[in-house]
Scaffold this active site. Structure first.
Site, mmCIF file in Angstrom:
data_model
loop_
_atom_site.group_PDB
_atom_site.id
_atom_site.type_symbol
_atom_site.label_atom_id
_atom_site.label_comp_id
_atom_site.label_asym_id
_atom_site.label_seq_id
_atom_site.Cartn_x
_atom_site.Cartn_y
_atom_site.Cartn_z
ATOM 1 N N TRP A 29 0.861 -1.182 0.000
ATOM 2 C CA TRP A 29 0.000 0.000 0.000
ATOM 3 C C TRP A 29 0.895 1.229 0.000
ATOM 4 C CZ3 TRP A 29 -5.019 0.148 -0.929
ATOM 5 C CH2 TRP A 29 -5.766 -1.007 -0.725
ATOM 6 N N ALA A 63 0.364 -3.107 5.793
ATOM 7 C CA ALA A 63 1.146 -3.109 7.032
ATOM 8 C C ALA A 63 0.659 -4.167 8.022
ATOM 9 C CB ALA A 63 1.094 -1.721 7.675
ATOM 10 N N PHE A 64 -0.638 -4.454 8.018
ATOM 11 C CA PHE A 64 -1.197 -5.422 8.957
ATOM 12 C C PHE A 64 -0.575 -6.809 8.783
ATOM 13 C CE2 PHE A 64 -4.618 -8.088 10.759
ATOM 14 C CZ PHE A 64 -4.790 -7.442 11.974
ATOM 15 N N GLU A 65 -0.114 -7.109 7.587
ATOM 16 C CA GLU A 65 0.482 -8.423 7.306
ATOM 17 C C GLU A 65 1.971 -8.503 7.670
ATOM 18 O OE1 GLU A 65 -3.212 -7.894 5.397
ATOM 19 O OE2 GLU A 65 -1.429 -6.735 4.897
ATOM 20 N N LEU A 87 3.211 2.296 5.469
ATOM 21 C CA LEU A 87 2.528 3.555 5.723
ATOM 22 C C LEU A 87 1.063 3.243 5.993
ATOM 23 C CD1 LEU A 87 2.695 6.678 5.751
ATOM 24 C CD2 LEU A 87 2.135 6.613 3.316
ATOM 25 N N VAL A 88 0.605 3.584 7.198
ATOM 26 C CA VAL A 88 -0.779 3.340 7.601
ATOM 27 C C VAL A 88 -1.479 4.695 7.647
ATOM 28 C CG1 VAL A 88 -2.295 2.396 9.382
ATOM 29 C CG2 VAL A 88 -0.031 1.370 8.994
ATOM 30 N N VAL A 89 -2.426 4.894 6.742
ATOM 31 C CA VAL A 89 -3.137 6.175 6.696
ATOM 32 C C VAL A 89 -4.611 5.959 6.986
ATOM 33 C CG1 VAL A 89 -1.489 7.159 5.070
ATOM 34 C CG2 VAL A 89 -3.566 6.102 4.203
ATOM 35 N N ARG A 95 -10.391 2.977 11.998
ATOM 36 C CA ARG A 95 -9.442 3.840 12.695
ATOM 37 C C ARG A 95 -8.031 3.316 12.450
ATOM 38 N NH1 ARG A 95 -10.982 8.530 13.697
ATOM 39 N NH2 ARG A 95 -9.442 8.635 15.336
ATOM 40 N N HIS A 133 1.294 16.136 1.318
ATOM 41 C CA HIS A 133 1.675 15.091 2.261
ATOM 42 C C HIS A 133 2.390 13.937 1.554
ATOM 43 C CE1 HIS A 133 -1.465 16.899 5.026
ATOM 44 N NE2 HIS A 133 -0.290 17.092 5.598
#
Length: 166
Positions: A29, A63-65, A87-89, A95, A133
């Site tokens: 991602w 990122a969760f993996e 990168l967790v957006v 949330r 950003h």
């Protein structure tokens, strides 16, 4: 008391050859942004005696993996360290703080359970909107990649020295 420090001209003599490998796990991602971390890491790690052949690159969807992948790599016994980048957006559906916290807690758990150091370049911006950003985080991941390389090389050397002394 002796304090060991890793400098750019320090050899990695204290690190056993079979444990010099480093795994770099990256989420896909926002790849255009996160790739900056990988590129910077690969450039910077050479300052510490590593070559591109010492680094194995892995990609996961998000990122969760990353923590599960990091755990499997750590349990293989092949790696002196694992570096995670993502990168967790806030995508508006859930949330993103929960995801980020799960990832960081998971990475900490991996290193404590396996005794393999895990370094996080997983970032969670409070605000992520528009090209401004995107540009900022592309540049920031360059810094994070170099910082991760330094922390990784320094920790691997210090852990090897600690193992030899104990």
């Amino acid at each position: 008391m002796t304090v060991t420090s890793l400098h750019a001209d320090s050899p990695l003599d204290s690190v056993p050859a079979e444990r010099r490998r480093i795994a770099f796990v990256q989420s896909c991602w926002h790849r255009d942004i996160v790739d900056q971390c990988k590129t910077s890491f690969l450039d910077a790690i050479t300052q510490y005696g590593y070559t591109a052949n010492d680094i194995d690159l892995y990609e996961v969807p998000g990122a969760f993996e990353i923590p599960l992948h990091a755990r499997r790599l750590a349990c293989s016994g092949r790696y002196a360290a694992i570096v995670a980048a993502g990168l967790v957006v806030d995508g508006g559906i859930y949330r993103h703080e929960f995801v980020a916290q799960a990832v960081i807690n998971g990475l900490m758990q991996v290193q404590l359970e396996t005794n393999t150091p895990v370094f996080s370049a997983v970032l969670t911006p409070h605000h992520f909107h528009g090209e401004e950003h995107v540009r900022y985080f592309r540049e920031h991941f360059v810094v994070k990649g170099a910082e991760a390389a330094h922390a990784c090389a320094d920790t691997v050397q210090k852990l090897a020295a600690l193992s030899a002394a104990v």
